[in-house]
Design a protein around this motif. Structure first.
Motif, mmCIF file in Angstrom:
data_model
loop_
_atom_site.group_PDB
_atom_site.id
_atom_site.type_symbol
_atom_site.label_atom_id
_atom_site.label_comp_id
_atom_site.label_asym_id
_atom_site.label_seq_id
_atom_site.Cartn_x
_atom_site.Cartn_y
_atom_site.Cartn_z
ATOM 1 N N LEU A 152 0.820 -1.213 0.000
ATOM 2 C CA LEU A 152 0.000 0.000 0.000
ATOM 3 C C LEU A 152 0.852 1.261 0.000
ATOM 4 O O LEU A 152 0.381 2.329 -0.389
ATOM 5 N N GLY A 153 2.099 1.133 0.441
ATOM 6 C CA GLY A 153 3.005 2.273 0.438
ATOM 7 C C GLY A 153 3.944 2.293 -0.751
ATOM 8 O O GLY A 153 4.814 3.159 -0.838
ATOM 9 N N SER A 154 3.783 1.320 -1.649
ATOM 10 C CA SER A 154 4.624 1.257 -2.846
ATOM 11 C C SER A 154 3.984 2.047 -3.976
ATOM 12 O O SER A 154 2.855 1.755 -4.400
ATOM 13 N N GLY A 155 4.693 3.049 -4.474
ATOM 14 C CA GLY A 155 4.153 3.861 -5.564
ATOM 15 C C GLY A 155 3.877 3.048 -6.811
ATOM 16 O O GLY A 155 2.864 3.248 -7.490
ATOM 17 N N TYR A 156 4.773 2.113 -7.127
ATOM 18 C CA TYR A 156 4.582 1.272 -8.307
ATOM 19 C C TYR A 156 3.312 0.434 -8.169
ATOM 20 O O TYR A 156 2.507 0.338 -9.109
ATOM 21 N N TRP A 157 3.131 -0.192 -6.999
ATOM 22 C CA TRP A 157 1.980 -1.074 -6.809
ATOM 23 C C TRP A 157 0.677 -0.293 -6.826
ATOM 24 O O TRP A 157 -0.313 -0.731 -7.432
ATOM 25 N N VAL A 158 0.647 0.864 -6.188
ATOM 26 C CA VAL A 158 -0.565 1.693 -6.164
ATOM 27 C C VAL A 158 -0.911 2.159 -7.573
ATOM 28 O O VAL A 158 -2.078 2.114 -7.990
ATOM 29 N N LEU A 159 0.103 2.600 -8.335
ATOM 30 C CA LEU A 159 -0.141 3.030 -9.712
ATOM 31 C C LEU A 159 -0.664 1.869 -10.553
ATOM 32 O O LEU A 159 -1.599 2.025 -11.346
ATOM 33 N N GLY A 160 -0.078 0.685 -10.367
ATOM 34 C CA GLY A 160 -0.546 -0.486 -11.102
ATOM 35 C C GLY A 160 -1.974 -0.852 -10.752
ATOM 36 O O GLY A 160 -2.767 -1.215 -11.625
#
Length: 303
Positions: A65-73
């Motif tokens: 939830l704090g990963s920018g890549y994962w949130v963007l994905g």
């Protein structure tokens, strides 16, 4: 002497329905990009916190939830789902659902670029085989595909088939789980996702028509159950097989199931001439061949 061919008597695609083809293509692009960004986010979190043999822990999920890549994905995948639902609600399944295979082509290209491995001649040939097969399939469907109101009998038939599929999957899971067979999880997930797409279309169409009854409620339950179980199988497939094999399998099996239901149960190709049906079969074989060749000759598989 003249020969009359059984040409469909209804309008095939309206201009608005034809517009759903580029909408579905844009959705496939976001699907591919979303998967790439989510995968990168998971890899970074696992590199930081360590990899879990039994799947992501609560700590890993919170870190995602704090990963920018994962949130963007995740946002891109959400947009892809919205575009897919919009397209299948306003156009026949046999026209727009197979376009999801485009996501495999895009994913393969991005994987090759990110890994630094060249795609290779055989993989390029497989990509074009997939594109040609899907293109022919959609072109034929655009002329013979048709939308019609989904009645209670058709919805009941779909739900009964889903119950049988769920029973078979759950019974066979006890044996497959002992051996961690990736192909089993891929096939099971693809079949379940095909029902998710079909039932989602049915539910949305009934909402648009102002029809809400107990069958609609059962269809919603079917979507939730099939989506949740399919997602669980996808995670197991990723843990026991390569990502490319998972994506290749899902982009073939999911559309085949959805299109099969659309043709056999919903009558979306009813009245199509014999040569159109033959074209469907040939195009499907070409697309399926391209996808499996792509999985076989993918750069990461070769390495």
């Amino acid at each position: 002497m003249t020969t009359d061919l059984p040409i469909p008597d209804a309008v095939n695609l309206t201009p608005f329905q034809a517009l759903m083809i580029p909408v579905a293509l844009v959705g496939a692009v976001f699907l591919s990009l979303g998967a790439q960004f989510q995968s990168r986010g998971v890899q970074r979190v696992e590199a930081k916190l360590g990899r879990q043999s039994k799947g992501l822990s609560v700590r890993h999920v919170l870190a995602l939830l704090g990963s920018g890549y994962w949130v963007l994905g995740t946002l891109m995948l959400g947009l892809a789902v919205v575009l897919q639902l919009f397209s299948i609600t306003n156009a026949p399944l046999i026209v727009v659902q197979p376009l999801g295979a485009v996501a495999l082509v895009i994913t393969t290209w991005f994987s090759s670029r990110s890994s630094g491995l060249p795609l290779g001649q055989q993989a390029r040939r497989a990509v074009w085989t997939c594109i040609v097969g899907v293109g022919i399939f959609v072109a034929i469907a655009a002329f013979v595909g048709r939308e019609s109101a989904i009645d209670a009998a058709q919805l009941t038939t779909i739900l009964l088939i889903l119950v049988v599929v769920l029973a078979v999957v759950l019974v066979s899971f006890r044996f497959a789980a002992k051996h961690q067979v990736a192909l089993y999880y891929i096939v099971a997930a693809g079949v379940l996702y095909g029902f998710v797409a079909t039932l989602a279309k049915v539910v949305l169409n009934r909402f648009v028509a102002g029809t809400f009854d107990w069958l609609t409620v059962l269809a919603i339950v079917g979507v939730v159950v099939a989506a949740a179980l399919g997602g669980y199988f996808v995670q197991n497939a990723y843990s026991s097989g390569s990502a490319d094999l998972v994506i290749a399998g899902l982009t073939v099996i999911d559309p085949i199931v959805a299109v099969g239901i659309g043709v056999l149960v919903l009558g979306e190709a009813e009245g199509a001439p014999w040569f159109a049906v033959l074209g469907f079969l040939v195009a499907a074989v070409v697309a399926i061949t391209g996808v499996f060749l792509l999985a076989k000759h993918h750069p990461e598989s070769r390495s």
